[in-house]
Design a protein around this motif. Structure first.
Motif, PDB file in Angstrom:
ATOM      1  N   TYR A   6      27.941 -29.896  -8.878  1.00 66.25           N
ATOM      2  CA  TYR A   6      27.111 -28.972  -8.119  1.00 66.25           C
ATOM      3  C   TYR A   6      26.236 -28.173  -9.077  1.00 66.25           C
ATOM      4  N   ALA A   7      25.053 -27.831  -8.623  1.00 59.13           N
ATOM      5  CA  ALA A   7      24.149 -27.008  -9.412  1.00 59.13           C
ATOM      6  C   ALA A   7      24.538 -25.541  -9.282  1.00 59.13           C
ATOM      7  N   VAL A   8      24.224 -24.768 -10.322  1.00 62.64           N
ATOM      8  CA  VAL A   8      24.462 -23.329 -10.315  1.00 62.64           C
ATOM      9  C   VAL A   8      23.120 -22.631 -10.447  1.00 62.64           C
ATOM     10  N   GLU A   9      22.904 -21.627  -9.629  1.00 55.14           N
ATOM     11  CA  GLU A   9      21.690 -20.811  -9.731  1.00 55.14           C
ATOM     12  C   GLU A   9      22.103 -19.348  -9.803  1.00 55.14           C
ATOM     13  N   VAL A  10      21.648 -18.668 -10.840  1.00 60.95           N
ATOM     14  CA  VAL A  10      21.956 -17.258 -11.041  1.00 60.95           C
ATOM     15  C   VAL A  10      20.641 -16.515 -11.181  1.00 60.95           C
ATOM     16  N   ASP A  11      20.421 -15.554 -10.313  1.00 64.08           N
ATOM     17  CA  ASP A  11      19.196 -14.735 -10.327  1.00 64.08           C
ATOM     18  C   ASP A  11      19.633 -13.272 -10.384  1.00 64.08           C
ATOM     19  N   ILE A  12      19.580 -12.684 -11.584  1.00 65.02           N
ATOM     20  CA  ILE A  12      20.057 -11.321 -11.795  1.00 65.02           C
ATOM     21  C   ILE A  12      18.890 -10.350 -11.647  1.00 65.02           C
ATOM     22  N   LYS A  13      19.125  -9.276 -10.903  1.00 68.75           N
ATOM     23  CA  LYS A  13      18.095  -8.270 -10.657  1.00 68.75           C
ATOM     24  C   LYS A  13      18.374  -7.003 -11.464  1.00 68.75           C
ATOM     25  N   ASP A  14      17.302  -6.283 -11.796  1.00 63.21           N
ATOM     26  CA  ASP A  14      17.470  -4.997 -12.476  1.00 63.21           C
ATOM     27  C   ASP A  14      17.522  -3.879 -11.445  1.00 63.21           C
ATOM     28  N   ALA A  15      17.462  -2.638 -11.925  1.00 66.37           N
ATOM     29  CA  ALA A  15      17.597  -1.484 -11.032  1.00 66.37           C
ATOM     30  C   ALA A  15      16.474  -1.413 -10.009  1.00 66.37           C
ATOM     31  N   CYS A  20      15.462 -10.158 -13.755  1.00 66.16           N
ATOM     32  CA  CYS A  20      15.463  -9.911 -15.199  1.00 66.16           C
ATOM     33  C   CYS A  20      16.079 -11.075 -15.969  1.00 66.16           C
ATOM     34  N   LEU A  21      16.846 -11.919 -15.261  1.00 69.82           N
ATOM     35  CA  LEU A  21      17.470 -13.081 -15.886  1.00 69.82           C
ATOM     36  C   LEU A  21      17.623 -14.158 -14.828  1.00 69.82           C
ATOM     37  N   TYR A  22      17.148 -15.363 -15.151  1.00 68.73           N
ATOM     38  CA  TYR A  22      17.223 -16.461 -14.188  1.00 68.73           C
ATOM     39  C   TYR A  22      17.785 -17.692 -14.888  1.00 68.73           C
ATOM     40  N   ALA A  23      18.706 -18.375 -14.208  1.00 70.98           N
ATOM     41  CA  ALA A  23      19.272 -19.604 -14.758  1.00 70.98           C
ATOM     42  C   ALA A  23      19.622 -20.549 -13.614  1.00 70.98           C
ATOM     43  N   ASP A  24      19.307 -21.816 -13.806  1.00 70.63           N
ATOM     44  CA  ASP A  24      19.624 -22.863 -12.831  1.00 70.63           C
ATOM     45  C   ASP A  24      19.999 -24.104 -13.645  1.00 70.63           C
ATOM     46  N   TRP A  25      21.212 -24.612 -13.458  1.00 71.09           N
ATOM     47  CA  TRP A  25      21.654 -25.718 -14.305  1.00 71.09           C
ATOM     48  C   TRP A  25      22.812 -26.454 -13.651  1.00 71.09           C
ATOM     49  N   MET A  26      23.148 -27.612 -14.260  1.00 71.03           N
ATOM     50  CA  MET A  26      24.324 -28.379 -13.872  1.00 71.03           C
ATOM     51  C   MET A  26      25.176 -28.596 -15.109  1.00 71.03           C
ATOM     52  N   ALA A  65      22.169 -10.015 -23.004  1.00 72.81           N
ATOM     53  CA  ALA A  65      22.253 -10.466 -21.616  1.00 72.81           C
ATOM     54  C   ALA A  65      23.482 -11.354 -21.473  1.00 72.81           C
ATOM     55  N   LEU A  66      24.007 -11.447 -20.259  1.00 72.05           N
ATOM     56  CA  LEU A  66      25.206 -12.246 -20.035  1.00 72.05           C
ATOM     57  C   LEU A  66      25.088 -13.006 -18.725  1.00 72.05           C
ATOM     58  N   VAL A  67      25.269 -14.325 -18.797  1.00 74.08           N
ATOM     59  CA  VAL A  67      25.399 -15.162 -17.606  1.00 74.08           C
ATOM     60  C   VAL A  67      26.867 -15.548 -17.507  1.00 74.08           C
ATOM     61  N   ALA A  68      27.522 -15.109 -16.452  1.00 73.80           N
ATOM     62  CA  ALA A  68      28.950 -15.378 -16.272  1.00 73.80           C
ATOM     63  C   ALA A  68      29.176 -15.973 -14.892  1.00 73.80           C
ATOM     64  N   VAL A  69      29.893 -17.096 -14.827  1.00 75.47           N
ATOM     65  CA  VAL A  69      30.183 -17.732 -13.542  1.00 75.47           C
ATOM     66  C   VAL A  69      31.684 -18.003 -13.439  1.00 75.47           C
ATOM     67  N   GLN A  70      32.180 -17.949 -12.212  1.00 72.97           N
ATOM     68  CA  GLN A  70      33.580 -18.216 -11.923  1.00 72.97           C
ATOM     69  C   GLN A  70      33.644 -19.290 -10.835  1.00 72.97           C
ATOM     70  N   PHE A  71      34.591 -20.223 -10.963  1.00 74.00           N
ATOM     71  CA  PHE A  71      34.643 -21.327 -10.005  1.00 74.00           C
ATOM     72  C   PHE A  71      36.048 -21.892  -9.942  1.00 74.00           C
TER      73      PHE A  71
END
Length: 274
Positions: A6-15, A20-26, A65-71
């Motif tokens: 499955y693909a992962v998409e992370v779109d982090i927003k600031d205040a 502010c940080l975007y990632a989409d990957w497998m 910056a930190l991209v953290a995923v749990q699954f």
């Protein structure tokens, strides 16, 4: 088995609610572990259809910056990304897999979470530039192989908009045609002469795979030999045939007292473990 990723998409927003940080990957993981009877086995850990990204942060000039995923059943993955003048770069990658997940580790001797820390080998990327890598690449550390593909990531996004300017990974070759697994539909045949009529016969089947010679060493001695031609026939809605090309396939693995593991990676997201 043929595993679904499955693909992962992370779109982090600031205040201000701007990206502010975007990632989409497998990604998926090959993990070698010790079983209850002392053998070493290699299993595949895939992302589940439900992934959270708790703990991800934007970062700034002084904070990474930190991209953290749990699954899945207690598994997690993260990468911290640092900013340096006009560039950003991945720093450390952390994988934690939980051997209490009996679906993935049915007979693991060691129970509980196992954490693997490794340095990100990627080069710095210019700010206001998105890093893109369509082809697969792998990172190995401590009995694990992490495989990534279809990666799009930009840290420290400016003005809340992901850049259209790309930095491509070495595995991608913009001048070459996209890599497509061989199927009956896209296998090419020798062209006919101008005077020959268009063929009306059914499509030719995929040719037999080339034979490859694969080996592993333990010290200076060869401990594993395999001479084999490999073709995958994937039964799905649209059947898929894949020939493994020995010229582009890398062999890896390990020999133990009672078990040997051979891992073949064809560089195109196809991995086979024996």
């Amino acid at each position: 088995g043929f595993f679904q990723s499955y693909a992962v998409e992370v779109d982090i927003k600031d205040a201000s609610n701007a990206t502010c940080l975007y990632a989409d990957w497998m990604m998926r993981f090959l993990i070698t572990y010790e079983s209850n009877n002392g053998d070493y086995k290699t299993t595949t850990l895939n992302l589940s259809s439900s992934v959270t990204h708790n703990g991800s942060v934007c970062g700034n000039d002084t904070q990474a910056a930190l991209v953290a995923v749990q699954f899945g059943e207690g598994h997690s993955w993260s990468i911290n990304i640092t900013k340096n003048n006009e560039t950003y770069q991945g720093d450390f990658i952390t994988l934690t897999y939980n051997t209490n997940d009996t679906a993935v580790f049915p007979d693991a001797k060691r129970k509980g979470p196992v954490t693997v820390l490794m340095k990100d080998p990627a080069h710095p990327v210019q700010l206001n530039t998105v890093f893109v890598c369509h082809n697969s690449f792998a990172i190995e550390a401590e009995n694990t192989t992490q495989i990534f593909w279809n990666v799009t990531v930009q840290a420290f996004v400016q003005n809340g908009t992901v850049s259209k300017k790309e930095t491509r990974c070495p595995a991608d070759k913009p001048t070459s045609a996209p890599t497509v697994p061989p199927t009956i539909a896209n296998i090419t045949t020798a062209p006919t002469t101008a005077s020959s009529p268009a063929p009306t016969a059914a499509p030719q089947p995929v040719e037999n795979p080339d034979t490859g010679n694969y080996s592993l060493k333990s010290g200076n001695k060869t401990c594993f030999l395999a001479t084999v031609g490999l073709q995958l026939n994937v039964s799905q809605e649209k059947p898929l045939l894949i020939n493994i090309n020995p010229k582009t396939t890398v062999a890896d693995g390990a020999c133990g007292n009672t078990t040997a593991t051979l891992k073949l990676n064809d560089g195109n997201s196809t991995l086979i473990g024996f």
